[in-house]
Design a protein around this motif. Structure first.
Motif, mmCIF file in Angstrom:
data_model
loop_
_atom_site.group_PDB
_atom_site.id
_atom_site.type_symbol
_atom_site.label_atom_id
_atom_site.label_comp_id
_atom_site.label_asym_id
_atom_site.label_seq_id
_atom_site.Cartn_x
_atom_site.Cartn_y
_atom_site.Cartn_z
ATOM 1 N N CYS A 1 1.321 -0.927 -15.060
ATOM 2 C CA CYS A 1 0.685 0.238 -14.193
ATOM 3 C C CYS A 1 -0.907 -0.261 -14.143
ATOM 4 O O CYS A 1 -1.485 -0.259 -12.899
ATOM 5 C CB CYS A 1 0.842 1.389 -14.784
ATOM 6 S SG CYS A 1 0.566 2.753 -13.383
ATOM 7 N N ASN B 1 -2.793 -1.439 -10.501
ATOM 8 C CA ASN B 1 -3.768 -0.511 -9.865
ATOM 9 C C ASN B 1 -5.089 -0.815 -10.243
ATOM 10 O O ASN B 1 -5.996 -0.554 -9.559
ATOM 11 C CB ASN B 1 -3.292 1.024 -10.144
ATOM 12 C CG ASN B 1 -1.721 1.158 -9.573
ATOM 13 O OD1 ASN B 1 -1.692 1.153 -8.661
ATOM 14 N ND2 ASN B 1 -0.967 1.671 -10.701
ATOM 15 N N SER C 1 2.059 -1.079 -4.108
ATOM 16 C CA SER C 1 1.375 -0.098 -5.443
ATOM 17 C C SER C 1 2.046 1.144 -5.447
ATOM 18 O O SER C 1 2.352 1.714 -6.588
ATOM 19 C CB SER C 1 0.068 -0.260 -5.326
ATOM 20 O OG SER C 1 -0.436 0.547 -6.502
ATOM 21 N N SER D 1 4.511 1.888 -8.455
ATOM 22 C CA SER D 1 3.949 2.880 -9.307
ATOM 23 C C SER D 1 4.784 4.180 -9.322
ATOM 24 O O SER D 1 5.094 4.702 -10.532
ATOM 25 C CB SER D 1 2.575 3.036 -9.010
ATOM 26 O OG SER D 1 1.733 2.060 -8.997
ATOM 27 N N ALA E 1 -4.279 6.484 -9.513
ATOM 28 C CA ALA E 1 -3.203 5.899 -10.156
ATOM 29 C C ALA E 1 -3.255 5.163 -11.614
ATOM 30 O O ALA E 1 -2.187 4.838 -12.260
ATOM 31 C CB ALA E 1 -2.747 4.447 -9.019
#
Length: 325
Positions: free
Chosen positions: A57, A61, A129, A133, A279
């Motif tokens: 993650c 991001n 994303s 995510s 994010a």
């Protein structure tokens, strides 16, 4: 079984996790970001799968998404401005500019190339994303919850083979869910999606109110992010939607404080940069919410709040009314 195996990967970290587990008090809503980050990293280190998902993650991001925006503004745009100058002073020192038509063409090409980068790179990357995510957040919450439950289960190992078999049968029995309960669960999930969708529209519309629009936007987004963070845990523990809303609206001050750092950290940037920052921070808050015992701590102070006159605030009243139509 996976939860217990993950905890073993953490080695000496498991005792630290057990000491931290259950100490998340209502004052957690005012924890600074470094402490939230430290707690989340401790929880991540107790599970290999959790560490992988959290790292992925951050890589997507932070390094790829925010890194691409940084490269655009620090390298690509200055290079285009050097190759395709938009001002006459960059070409000649004369007072009159004989290249006005050429500069207009350069300006058009500069604008067009930057927009092409957004259309064919940043917007697709944003969508990719966002979807990926969302899947990873669920995995992070699942592995974090398993790690916390596994850290306690290691203290309660069955003392005999018969007890182990009985425990395994009990777990298998608990997994059997009747059809009625399954349908109720699906209905609650659909209603929850509608509720949060209308709540998001409410947040968006109130943002246009003069003078108080921005403060209201920050407050409502703080509640929305806090609800999202705790919703993962409530799904795992089987808390009904009515109990979630009642608990959330009865402790609105705590949840406003919990979600506020995540909102403020991304609120004052451009939309794409703000999304990238959010994010990165969101999985840390998901881990903190999933591994917390906030419900127990808040319930212990319920009388104090009632005595102080802090009652339930109908945060989702408008969204709930629209969802019921």
């Amino acid at each position: 079984m996976d939860g217990g195996r993950d905890v073993e990967d953490g080695g000496s970290v498991a005792p630290l996790v057990r000491r931290i587990r259950g100490r998340v008090l209502p004052s957690q809503s005012r924890l600074p970001l470094p402490q939230v980050t430290f707690l989340s990293l401790v929880f991540s280190s107790s599970s290999k799968k959790l560490s992988i998902r959290t790292g992925q993650c951050f890589l997507l991001n932070g390094f790829i998404f925010l890194g691409s925006i940084l490269v655009l503004h620090l390298l690509v745009i200055p290079t285009l401005q050097w190759i395709l100058p938009e001002n006459c002073c960059q070409i000649t020192s004369q007072d009159s500019c004989p290249f006005s038509s050429v500069l207009k063409l350069y300006s058009f090409l500069h604008f067009g190339l930057v927009q092409l980068l957004y259309v064919f790179w940043f917007y697709p990357l944003y969508i990719f994303s966002f979807i990926l995510s969302a899947i990873w957040y669920s995995d992070i919450a699942k592995h974090g919850f398993a790690a916390m439950e596994g850290s306690q289960s290691t203290l309660e190992q069955p003392s005999s083979k018969n007890e182990a078999v009985a425990l395994e049968r009990k777990i298998e029995t608990e997994k059997l869910v009747d059809l009625g309960g399954l349908m109720i669960g699906i209905g609650e999930q659909v209603y929850s999606i509608l509720l949060l969708t209308f709540f998001f529209l409410e947040v968006y519309v109130l943002g246009f109110v003069p003078y108080i629009g921005k403060p209201l936007n920050i407050l409502l987004l703080s509640w929305m992010y806090a609800y999202y963070c705790f919703e993962y845990k409530w799904n795992f523990t089987g808390v009904s939607l009515d109990k979630r809303l009642d608990f959330f609206e009865s402790n609105w001050a705590f949840f406003a404080g919990f979600g506020n750092p995540c909102v403020l950290a991304s609120f004052f940037f451009s939309p794409l940069v703000g999304y990238g920052v959010m994010a990165i921070l969101f999985p840390l808050f998901v881990l903190t919410a999933t591994s917390s015992r906030a419900e127990q701590a808040i319930f212990s102070e319920g009388r104090k709040k009632r005595d102080a006159g802090i009652g339930r605030l109908p945060i989702f009243y408008a969204a709930d009314t629209l969802s019921s139509w």
